[in-house]
Design a protein around this motif. Structure first.
Motif, mmCIF file in Angstrom:
data_model
loop_
_atom_site.group_PDB
_atom_site.id
_atom_site.type_symbol
_atom_site.label_atom_id
_atom_site.label_comp_id
_atom_site.label_asym_id
_atom_site.label_seq_id
_atom_site.Cartn_x
_atom_site.Cartn_y
_atom_site.Cartn_z
ATOM 1 N N VAL A 60 47.630 37.312 25.592
ATOM 2 C CA VAL A 60 48.615 36.423 24.977
ATOM 3 C C VAL A 60 47.992 35.073 24.645
ATOM 4 C CG1 VAL A 60 50.770 35.167 25.362
ATOM 5 C CG2 VAL A 60 50.589 37.568 26.043
ATOM 6 N N LEU A 61 47.261 34.491 25.587
ATOM 7 C CA LEU A 61 46.645 33.190 25.354
ATOM 8 C C LEU A 61 45.484 33.296 24.370
ATOM 9 C CD1 LEU A 61 46.680 31.745 28.978
ATOM 10 C CD2 LEU A 61 48.227 31.199 27.089
ATOM 11 N N GLY A 62 44.821 34.438 24.360
ATOM 12 C CA GLY A 62 43.706 34.626 23.437
ATOM 13 C C GLY A 62 44.132 34.589 21.988
ATOM 14 N N LEU A 63 45.359 34.971 21.713
ATOM 15 C CA LEU A 63 45.857 34.943 20.343
ATOM 16 C C LEU A 63 45.992 33.513 19.830
ATOM 17 C CD1 LEU A 63 48.622 37.704 20.491
ATOM 18 C CD2 LEU A 63 46.315 37.898 19.561
ATOM 19 N N GLN A 64 46.087 32.554 20.734
ATOM 20 C CA GLN A 64 46.241 31.157 20.340
ATOM 21 C C GLN A 64 44.916 30.425 20.222
ATOM 22 O OE1 GLN A 64 48.793 29.817 23.526
ATOM 23 N NE2 GLN A 64 50.638 30.322 22.378
ATOM 24 N N GLU A 65 43.836 31.108 20.570
ATOM 25 C CA GLU A 65 42.540 30.436 20.570
ATOM 26 C C GLU A 65 41.804 30.565 19.248
ATOM 27 O OE1 GLU A 65 40.484 32.137 23.838
ATOM 28 O OE2 GLU A 65 41.724 31.145 25.365
ATOM 29 N N ALA A 66 42.381 31.328 18.316
ATOM 30 C CA ALA A 66 41.765 31.464 17.002
ATOM 31 C C ALA A 66 42.032 30.194 16.200
ATOM 32 C CB ALA A 66 42.334 32.694 16.302
ATOM 33 N N GLU A 67 41.818 30.272 14.897
ATOM 34 C CA GLU A 67 42.031 29.089 14.047
ATOM 35 C C GLU A 67 43.419 28.498 14.288
ATOM 36 O OE1 GLU A 67 42.007 27.920 9.297
ATOM 37 O OE2 GLU A 67 41.888 29.994 9.941
ATOM 38 N N PRO A 68 43.500 27.213 14.598
ATOM 39 C CA PRO A 68 44.790 26.589 14.909
ATOM 40 C C PRO A 68 45.652 26.427 13.652
ATOM 41 C CG PRO A 68 43.060 24.929 14.882
ATOM 42 C CD PRO A 68 42.375 26.253 14.688
ATOM 43 N N ALA A 69 46.503 27.395 13.384
ATOM 44 C CA ALA A 69 47.332 27.363 12.178
ATOM 45 C C ALA A 69 48.204 26.126 12.141
ATOM 46 C CB ALA A 69 48.197 28.615 12.111
ATOM 47 N N GLY A 70 48.731 25.724 13.316
ATOM 48 C CA GLY A 70 49.609 24.561 13.354
ATOM 49 C C GLY A 70 48.933 23.307 12.841
ATOM 50 N N GLU A 71 47.659 23.106 13.192
ATOM 51 C CA GLU A 71 46.938 21.917 12.743
ATOM 52 C C GLU A 71 46.728 21.956 11.232
ATOM 53 O OE1 GLU A 71 43.337 21.442 14.920
ATOM 54 O OE2 GLU A 71 44.319 21.582 16.890
ATOM 55 N N VAL A 72 46.423 23.126 10.709
ATOM 56 C CA VAL A 72 46.215 23.274 9.261
ATOM 57 C C VAL A 72 47.508 22.989 8.507
ATOM 58 C CG1 VAL A 72 45.629 24.901 7.423
ATOM 59 C CG2 VAL A 72 44.348 24.936 9.581
ATOM 60 N N LEU A 73 48.605 23.567 8.978
ATOM 61 C CA LEU A 73 49.893 23.379 8.313
ATOM 62 C C LEU A 73 50.370 21.940 8.441
ATOM 63 C CD1 LEU A 73 51.599 26.681 9.522
ATOM 64 C CD2 LEU A 73 50.727 26.213 7.233
ATOM 65 N N GLU A 74 50.172 21.357 9.616
ATOM 66 C CA GLU A 74 50.599 19.976 9.819
ATOM 67 C C GLU A 74 49.858 19.032 8.881
ATOM 68 O OE1 GLU A 74 49.948 16.921 13.408
ATOM 69 O OE2 GLU A 74 51.405 18.509 13.881
#
Length: 237
Positions: A143-157
């Motif tokens: 579950v946590l590993g799925l969040q360690e890829a490219e940070p989509a939130g930072e790109v979208l923000e």
């Protein structure tokens, strides 16, 4: 609550399990089922909305994020199979409610679409990160590993900040849209928790009052995090 070791799962599941281990097995099926369908839906919508991007660069960025969502879908599906579960069977209970959420929150344009990805992706990440703290080590790692890829939130923000800087008139519309999205997203999450008792496998050792307190604390945290993200955009949550 003590972490459990990840159990072997049977494809046949009791609709109303009573044994603690059966409850946890049902929880894992539901957790990965809703995660898989969420990732698949995000891939479909990002891929579709990318073609409306105002620039070729924006189109490229959304396409890359869409690929990331599909890779996550494949990883979750593969994990379901290692647990002896069929991914389609695990996803099926969540298809109507997730599809209904997207039907209720159709963006009017590309900027609203971008805001929708930003809000829903972040809320999902917050939810799963909170849940991961209670999972067995193998499940938590995935579950946590799925969040360690490219940070989509930072790109979208970053792209939303640029859009708001280029056209300040977007602010009031996107603020209103963000408030609607978070309301719908939290309602959707509560519906999943109540209809499927998704957290039952984690909170089965607590009494009803404590269970409700845990849920209230979780959703309060999701709301606070959303407010902070909107503030970074200069928008009122």
């Amino acid at each position: 609550m003590t972490n459990r070791s990840s159990p072997d799962l049977d494809s046949a599941q009791s609709p109303v399990p009573s044994d603690p281990e059966d409850i946890y097995r049902r929880f894992l099926s539901d957790l990965f089922g809703v995660m898989a369908y969420g990732e698949l839906s995000a891939f479909e919508r990002m891929s579709s909305d990318a073609r409306f991007s105002p620039t070729l660069h924006d189109r490229t960025v959304l396409a890359r994020l869409a690929v990331r969502e599909y890779e996550h879908f494949e990883r979750v599906s593969d994990h379901l199979r290692t647990l002896g579960l069929d991914p389609e069977t695990a996803m099926l209970p969540f298809q109507p409610s997730v599809d209904a959420f997207h039907d209720r929150t159709r963006p009017a344009d590309w900027f609203e679409s971008l805001m929708k990805f930003y809000v829903t992706d972040a809320i999902s990440d917050d939810f799963y990160q909170s849940v991961a703290a209670r999972l067995d080590p193998v499940t938590a790692e995935l579950v946590l590993g799925l969040q360690e890829a490219e940070p989509a939130g930072e790109v979208l923000e970053a792209r939303l900040q640029q859009a708001l800087s280029d056209d300040p008139r977007l602010a009031s519309r996107l603020a209103l849209w963000g408030r609607r999205l978070v309301g719908e997203a939290l309602t959707q999450a509560q519906r999943v928790v109540l209809e499927r008792a998704v957290l039952g496998g984690l909170l089965q050792d607590t009494d009803q009052g404590a269970y409700e307190d845990e849920l209230k604390a979780l959703f309060a945290a999701l709301t606070r995090n959303h407010s902070r993200r909107m503030s970074r955009l200069g928008l009122t949550a």
